[in-house]
Write an enzyme that holds these catalytic residues in place. Structure first.
Site, PDB file in Angstrom:
ATOM      1  CE  LYS A  56      -7.441  52.361  15.435  1.00 25.02           C
ATOM      2  NZ  LYS A  56      -7.710  50.955  15.691  1.00 25.02           N
ATOM      3  CG  ASN A 137      -9.299  44.687  23.223  1.00 20.21           C
ATOM      4  OD1 ASN A 137      -9.859  43.612  23.421  1.00 20.21           O
ATOM      5  ND2 ASN A 137      -8.972  45.101  22.024  1.00 20.21           N
ATOM      6  CB  CYS A 140      -4.871  41.743  22.870  1.00 15.17           C
ATOM      7  SG  CYS A 140      -5.482  43.428  22.902  1.00 15.17           S
ATOM      8  N   GLY A 275     -21.392  51.471  18.142  1.00 15.37           N
ATOM      9  CA  GLY A 275     -20.184  51.171  17.385  1.00 15.37           C
ATOM     10  C   GLY A 275     -20.360  51.276  15.887  1.00 15.37           C
ATOM     11  CB  THR A 276     -21.129  48.652  13.365  1.00 20.04           C
ATOM     12  OG1 THR A 276     -20.166  47.731  13.872  1.00 20.04           O
ATOM     13  CG2 THR A 276     -21.207  48.510  11.855  1.00 20.04           C
TER      14      THR A 276
END
Length: 312
Positions: A56, A137, A140, A275-276
Site C-alpha cells: 500500500k 505513485n 497524488c 487489484g480489486t
C-alpha cells in the site's frame, strides 16, 4: 488449418521475468492499496507463490486519508476515495518490511507524496531498507501546483522522476495515471526522467450518486474506478505505451483471472498486478499464476517471456 501444438509439462515452463535487473519467480504481483503489505492475506495466500508483493502507498509522514464513506460498489467494479491513508514510513519500516522479509517474494514499495520534497525524503530513507523496487505513485495531488496530479503534466512527471532517481538506491517504477489525454506522452516523460519501468493503469476518475440519499456515494464526491469495467482501457494503454517507450511495463486494471493477465502480457506487459479482484476472492493471485503456467504448458510455450508483446 490451425498449427498443431505440442503441450509440455507445466513444471517445465519458465515463469521467471526480469525488470531492471530484478528477477521475479513469476510475473504476478498485487496492485498497491488492495493487499496491504500481505498481513491481511497471508492466512489465505502463500506469499511465497507471488512474484512480488506491492505494498500500500507509504508517505514520509502518516496520512489520515479522506472522510468516510470512502468506498462504493459500481457495475463491473468499485470506486474508492481512501486518500492514501497510511501510518507513515517509520511504522512501515518497523512493521511491514520485517514481515515481508519472511517470504521468498520480491518487495515493491509504493511511495506517495504531496510535494517533490516528500517523495525524495521517502525514497532516500527507503534506500537503506532491504526492498527490491520502488513504485512512485504520481497520481497524488501536487499541493504546490494547486492540486493537479504530478502524473497529469508531462513536465511535472519528468521532473519528479529525475528528482527521485537522483537519490534512489533501488530501481524506480513510475505509476502512470490514465486520467490524461495521451498516456504515451506521460510514458515518454518519465522515460526521459530516467525511470527504470512503468506501471499502468492507476484508477480512472469516477463518480456515483446515491439516489436514495440524494448525495454522493463517497464523501470525496469523486473516486478511483477500478475492476473489470476498466480492463479494456487498461489493455489499450499498456499496448500504446509498450509501442512508445523501451521501458518494461507492469500492467494492471481489472485483472480477475489468467486470461485477463495474458491479454496484458501479450499487449506488452512484463508483469501484471491483481487489484480489486483480491477483495472478491483472496486467492485470485494464485489462480492467475497457475492459470498462466497452465496456458503456457497447454500451448507449448516453454518460457513466459515468449508471450510478452507478442501481439503487434
Amino acid at each position: 488449418m490451425a498449427n498443431r501444438v505440442n503441450p509440455i509439462n507445466p513444471a517445465d515452463v519458465n515463469m521467471k521475468v526480469n525488470i531492471a535487473g530484478v528477477e521475479f519467480n513469476n510475473p504476478v504481483t498485487v496492485a498497491s492499496g488492495t493487499f496491504g503489505s500481505g498481513m491481511e492475506y497471508c492466512e489465505y495466500v502463500d506469499l511465497n507463490k507471488l512474484g512480488a508483493v506491492t505494498t500500500k502507498g507509504v508517505a514520509n509522514v502518516p496520512w489520515p486519508g479522506n472522510p468516510t464513506p470512502r468506498i462504493a460498489e459500481t457495475y463491473g467494479g468499485m470506486i474508492n476515495a481512501i486518500g492514501l491513508q497510511n501510518p507513515g514510513l517509520d511504522t512501515f519500516v518497523k512493521r511491514d518490511i520485517p514481515f515481508l522479509k519472511q517470504y521468498d517474494t520480491k518487495i515493491i514499495v509504493n511511495v506517495c507524496g504531496k510535494t517533490e520534497e516528500d517523495y525524495v525524503d521517502a525514497v532516500e530513507k527507503l534506500g537503506e531498507q532491504p526492498v527490491d523496487m520502488l513504485e512512485i505513485n504520481i497520481s497524488c495531488p501536487n499541493v504546490k501546483e494547486g492540486g493537479i496530479a504530478f502524473g497529469q503534466v508531462p513536465a511535472s512527471a519528468e521532473r519528479i522522476t529525475k528528482a527521485v532517481k537522483k537519490v534512489a538506491k533501488q530501481p524506480v517504477i513510475m505509476k502512470l495515471s490514465p486520467n490524461v489525454t495521451d498516456i504515451t506522452e506521460m510514458a515518454k516523460a518519465v522515460e526521459a526522467g530516467g525511470a527504470d519501468a512503468v506501471s499502468l493503469i492507476n484508477t480512472l476518475t469516477g463518480m456515483k450518486i446515491d439516489i436514495n440519499r440524494r448525495t454522493f456515494a463517497v464523501a470525496n464526491k469523486t473516486g478511483g474506478l477500478s475492476g473489470p469495467a476498466i480492463k479494456p482501457v487498461a489493455v489499450r494503454m499498456v499496448y500504446q505505451v509498450a509501442n512508445a517507450v523501451a521501458l518494461p511495463i507492469i500492467g494492471m486494471g481489472g485483472i480477475a483471472n489468467a486470461d485477463d493477465a495474458l491479454e496484458f502480457i501479450m499487449a506488452g506487459a512484463t508483469m501484471v498486478s491483481v487489484g480489486t479482484a483480491n477483495f472478491n476472492d483472496p486467492l485470485t493471485t494464485i489462480k492467475v499464476v497457475d492459470g498462466i503456467r497452465d496456458y503456457c504448458a497447454k500451448n507449448g510455450v516453454a518460457d513466459i517471456n515468449e508471450l510478452i508483446g507478442c501481439v503487434k
